[in-house]
Design a protein around this motif. Structure first.
Motif, PDB file in Angstrom:
ATOM      1  N   GLU A  47       3.704   6.214 -14.158  1.00  0.00           N
ATOM      2  CA  GLU A  47       2.162   6.128 -13.379  1.00  0.00           C
ATOM      3  C   GLU A  47       1.506   4.300 -14.057  1.00  0.00           C
ATOM      4  O   GLU A  47       0.566   4.223 -14.027  1.00  0.00           O
ATOM      5  N   ALA A  48       2.358   3.304 -14.491  1.00  0.00           N
ATOM      6  CA  ALA A  48       2.098   2.995 -15.174  1.00  0.00           C
ATOM      7  C   ALA A  48       1.108   1.711 -14.094  1.00  0.00           C
ATOM      8  O   ALA A  48       1.421   1.981 -12.553  1.00  0.00           O
ATOM      9  N   PRO A  49       0.254   1.374 -14.170  1.00  0.00           N
ATOM     10  CA  PRO A  49      -0.484   0.408 -13.601  1.00  0.00           C
ATOM     11  C   PRO A  49       0.026  -0.407 -12.880  1.00  0.00           C
ATOM     12  O   PRO A  49       0.931  -1.671 -13.234  1.00  0.00           O
ATOM     13  N   SER A  50       0.118  -0.802 -11.547  1.00  0.00           N
ATOM     14  CA  SER A  50      -0.311  -1.999 -10.762  1.00  0.00           C
ATOM     15  C   SER A  50      -0.484  -2.375  -9.121  1.00  0.00           C
ATOM     16  O   SER A  50      -1.151  -1.632  -8.934  1.00  0.00           O
ATOM     17  N   THR A  51      -0.773  -3.753  -9.138  1.00  0.00           N
ATOM     18  CA  THR A  51      -1.718  -3.911  -8.315  1.00  0.00           C
ATOM     19  C   THR A  51      -0.922  -4.898  -7.393  1.00  0.00           C
ATOM     20  O   THR A  51      -1.125  -6.102  -7.941  1.00  0.00           O
ATOM     21  N   GLY A  52      -1.353  -5.220  -6.484  1.00  0.00           N
ATOM     22  CA  GLY A  52      -0.569  -6.346  -5.481  1.00  0.00           C
ATOM     23  C   GLY A  52       0.139  -6.808  -5.517  1.00  0.00           C
ATOM     24  O   GLY A  52       1.524  -5.629  -5.614  1.00  0.00           O
ATOM     25  N   PHE A  53       1.395  -7.904  -5.830  1.00  0.00           N
ATOM     26  CA  PHE A  53       2.286  -8.558  -5.868  1.00  0.00           C
ATOM     27  C   PHE A  53       2.922  -8.057  -6.855  1.00  0.00           C
ATOM     28  O   PHE A  53       2.305  -8.660  -7.749  1.00  0.00           O
TER      29      PHE A  53
END
Length: 221
Positions: A47-53
């Protein structure tokens, strides 16, 4: 996504596995089975935060345009979205899709015309990671035991397969990779991918995590 480098004197790393970190492993398992690439990746809950490319793509090389269309169609039927529709280009024919878990896949061929019927065969799978400094990252990986197979200055580097993974590893400039995939280059948080096969765990300057190679299973007589 830039993180500090963990230094080590170990020098016998090689890419042995590619693990995608996904929110729903069971759903991802169904998708990759339907897509036809489940033999090339492992899955792990995260569930590690990740946004965009996320800074990478997995690229499939296949025999012809009809096979490209077949893989793209299978991915879309299983829930993927189109980032770049399959089309002809100067170098061949290909398209880009994004899996429901966020992983970007590129399917391409150097052939502009089919010489036979569509198949479900994959000629090559390459993990392309986007980095800020191709030369520096290449030198880091060479220092850890990887062997360069192809290199084009500070633009691209490809490593020889280590014999334990069906996936090749290559480096590309991050912004150039994002442009090729048709996505903005900005991104934050986790890459949501782990490379297996390091002599010891480390994180490269662009935040790509390597974990120690799993010990070989004992031979049962």
């Amino acid at each position: 996504m830039v993180m500090a480098t963990t230094t080590s004197t170990a020098a016998n790393s090689s890419l042995a596995s590619v693990t995608l970190e996904v929110a729903d492993p069971e759903a991802a398992r169904r998708f990759y089975g339907a897509f036809g690439v489940d033999a090339y990746v492992r899955l792990r809950a995260s569930e590690a935060p990740s946004t965009g490319f996320r800074g990478f793509t997995l690229a499939l090389t296949v025999a012809g345009p009809a096979t490209v269309d077949g893989f793209v169609g299978a991915a879309l039927d299983a829930g993927a979205t189109v980032l770049k529709p399959a089309a002809k280009s100067l170098w061949g024919y290909g398209g880009v899709v994004q899996a429901p878990d966020g992983t970007i896949w590129k399917i391409a061929t150097s052939a502009k015309k089919d010489t036979g019927p569509a198949t479900r065969e994959i000629d090559e799978v390459v993990l392309l990671i986007g980095v800020e400094d191709v030369k520096a990252t290449k030198e880091l990986y060479v220092g850890r035991g990887l062997t360069v197979a192809k290199s084009f200055g500070g633009k691209y580097a490809e490593f020889a397969p280590g014999g334990r993974s069906p996936v090749k590893l290559a480096l590309y400039k991050r912004r150039a990779l994002a442009k090729d995939l048709g996505v903005p280059a900005d991104g934050t948080g986790s890459h949501r991918i782990v490379l297996g096969g390091a002599a010891d765990a480390f994180t490269d300057p662009d935040g790509f995590v390597w974990e120690a190679a799993a010990p070989a299973a004992p031979v049962v007589p």
